[in-house]
Design a protein around this motif. Structure first.
Motif, PDB file in Angstrom:
ATOM      1  N   ARG A   1       0.686  -1.216   0.109  1.00 20.80           N
ATOM      2  CA  ARG A   1       0.097  -0.085   0.029  1.00 20.80           C
ATOM      3  C   ARG A   1       0.706   1.284  -0.062  1.00 20.80           C
ATOM      4  O   ARG A   1       0.649   2.142  -0.698  1.00 20.80           O
ATOM      5  CB  ARG A   1      -0.902  -0.001   1.146  1.00 20.80           C
TER       6      ARG A   1
ATOM      7  N   GLU B   1       2.195   1.648  -3.523  1.00 17.98           N
ATOM      8  CA  GLU B   1       1.130   2.331  -4.410  1.00 17.98           C
ATOM      9  C   GLU B   1       0.964   3.557  -4.217  1.00 17.98           C
ATOM     10  O   GLU B   1       0.786   4.361  -5.034  1.00 17.98           O
ATOM     11  CB  GLU B   1       0.065   1.460  -4.246  1.00 17.98           C
ATOM     12  N   ASP B   2       0.857   4.067  -2.860  1.00 10.55           N
ATOM     13  CA  ASP B   2       0.473   5.474  -2.576  1.00 10.55           C
ATOM     14  C   ASP B   2       1.540   6.365  -2.974  1.00 10.55           C
ATOM     15  O   ASP B   2       1.419   7.566  -3.178  1.00 10.55           O
ATOM     16  CB  ASP B   2       0.273   5.499  -1.104  1.00 10.55           C
TER      17      ASP B   2
ATOM     18  N   LYS C   1       3.499   6.025  -5.468  1.00  9.91           N
ATOM     19  CA  LYS C   1       3.491   6.177  -7.076  1.00  9.91           C
ATOM     20  C   LYS C   1       2.367   6.875  -7.335  1.00  9.91           C
ATOM     21  O   LYS C   1       2.336   7.800  -8.157  1.00  9.91           O
ATOM     22  CB  LYS C   1       3.136   4.743  -7.866  1.00  9.91           C
ATOM     23  N   ASN C   2       1.113   6.898  -6.645  1.00  5.77           N
ATOM     24  CA  ASN C   2       0.102   7.885  -6.892  1.00  5.77           C
ATOM     25  C   ASN C   2       0.352   9.390  -6.624  1.00  5.77           C
ATOM     26  O   ASN C   2       0.155  10.319  -6.939  1.00  5.77           O
ATOM     27  CB  ASN C   2      -1.295   7.476  -6.072  1.00  5.77           C
ATOM     28  N   ALA C   3       1.113   9.710  -5.404  1.00  3.90           N
ATOM     29  CA  ALA C   3       1.566  10.954  -5.099  1.00  3.90           C
ATOM     30  C   ALA C   3       2.675  11.429  -6.183  1.00  3.90           C
ATOM     31  O   ALA C   3       2.560  12.571  -6.461  1.00  3.90           O
ATOM     32  CB  ALA C   3       2.312  10.915  -3.545  1.00  3.90           C
TER      33      ALA C   3
ATOM     34  N   ARG D   1       2.392  10.537  -9.410  1.00  2.00           N
ATOM     35  CA  ARG D   1       1.640  10.823 -10.515  1.00  2.00           C
ATOM     36  C   ARG D   1       0.712  12.193 -10.438  1.00  2.00           C
ATOM     37  O   ARG D   1       0.640  12.846 -11.212  1.00  2.00           O
ATOM     38  CB  ARG D   1       0.516   9.654 -10.718  1.00  2.00           C
ATOM     39  N   SER D   2       0.115  12.334  -8.911  1.00  8.45           N
ATOM     40  CA  SER D   2      -0.495  13.796  -8.587  1.00  8.45           C
ATOM     41  C   SER D   2       0.438  14.813  -8.429  1.00  8.45           C
ATOM     42  O   SER D   2      -0.024  15.960  -8.482  1.00  8.45           O
ATOM     43  CB  SER D   2      -1.397  13.267  -7.735  1.00  8.45           C
TER      44      SER D   2
ATOM     45  N   ASP E   1       1.772  15.334  -5.592  1.00  5.24           N
ATOM     46  CA  ASP E   1       1.611  15.743  -4.081  1.00  5.24           C
ATOM     47  C   ASP E   1       3.069  15.503  -3.327  1.00  5.24           C
ATOM     48  O   ASP E   1       3.211  14.602  -2.796  1.00  5.24           O
ATOM     49  CB  ASP E   1       0.299  14.556  -3.459  1.00  5.24           C
TER      50      ASP E   1
END
Length: 147
Positions: free
Chosen positions: A6, A9-10, A12-14, A16-17, A19
Motif C-alpha cells: 500500500r 502504491e501510494d 506512485k500515486n503521489a 503521479r499527482s 503531491d
C-alpha cells in the motif's frame, strides 16, 4: 493488500499527482522500513512495519512539543502534517472503553496484582494494542490500576 504494498502504491500515486509533501513523508516511511530490514537482514512483517510507524509517530509527537516550546510553529506544523500522513497507515485507534476492557482482560489473564507484574501485562498489551493505542497512555492507565 499488505501495508508495504500500500505504501508503494501510494508513493506512485503521489508522484503521479505531484503531491510532493505527501510523497516526501511516504518516502521517509519506506526508507525507515528499508533501513530496519537492511540492519536486521530480515523482511519485515505487518506487526514489525507497524512498530516502525509507531516509532516514527512518537518521534514526530516529541518534535512537535519541542518545536512549540521553542516557538517554532512553522516546524511544528510540518511535523503535524507528517503525523497525519503516518496515521493513515495505522489501524483505527482503540476507544477509551475498548482500551479499558483490553487492560482489564490482560490483568486478569496474567494474574497481575501489583506494580511488580506490570512488565507481564505490558508485554501482553503491546501485542494486542500494536498500532491502535499510544503505549505511554496504556502504561499510565495500567499504573493507576495496579498502583
Amino acid at each position: 493488500m499488505s501495508l508495504k504494498a500500500r505504501l508503494i502504491e501510494d508513493m506512485k500515486n503521489a508522484m503521479r499527482s505531484g503531491d510532493k509533501p505527501r510523497l516526501g513523508v511516504i518516502r521517509l516511511i519506506n526508507a525507515a522500513i528499508k533501513q530496519r530490514e537492511v540492519d536486521e537482514r530480515i523482511e519485515l512483517d505487518e506487526p514489525q512495519v507497524l512498530a516502525v510507524l509507531e516509532k516514527m509517530l512518537k518521534q514526530r509527537r516529541d518534535s512537535v512539543s519541542q518545536y512549540e516550546a521553542a516557538g517554532r510553529e512553522d516546524l511544528a506544523e510540518v511535523e503535524r502534517f507528517e503525523i497525519g500522513v503516518i496515521e493513515t497507515y495505522l489501524p483505527a485507534p482503540l476507544s477509551e472503553a475498548e482500551l479499558s476492557a483490553l487492560i482489564d482482560v490482560a490483568i486478569t489473564e496474567t494474574g497481575a496484582e501489583s506494580m511488580r507484574d506490570m512488565g507481564k501485562v505490558m508485554a501482553l498489551l503491546k501485542d494486542r494494542a500494536a498500532g491502535r493505542a499510544d503505549m505511554s497512555e496504556v502504561s499510565k492507565q495500567l499504573k493507576q490500576r495496579l498502583g
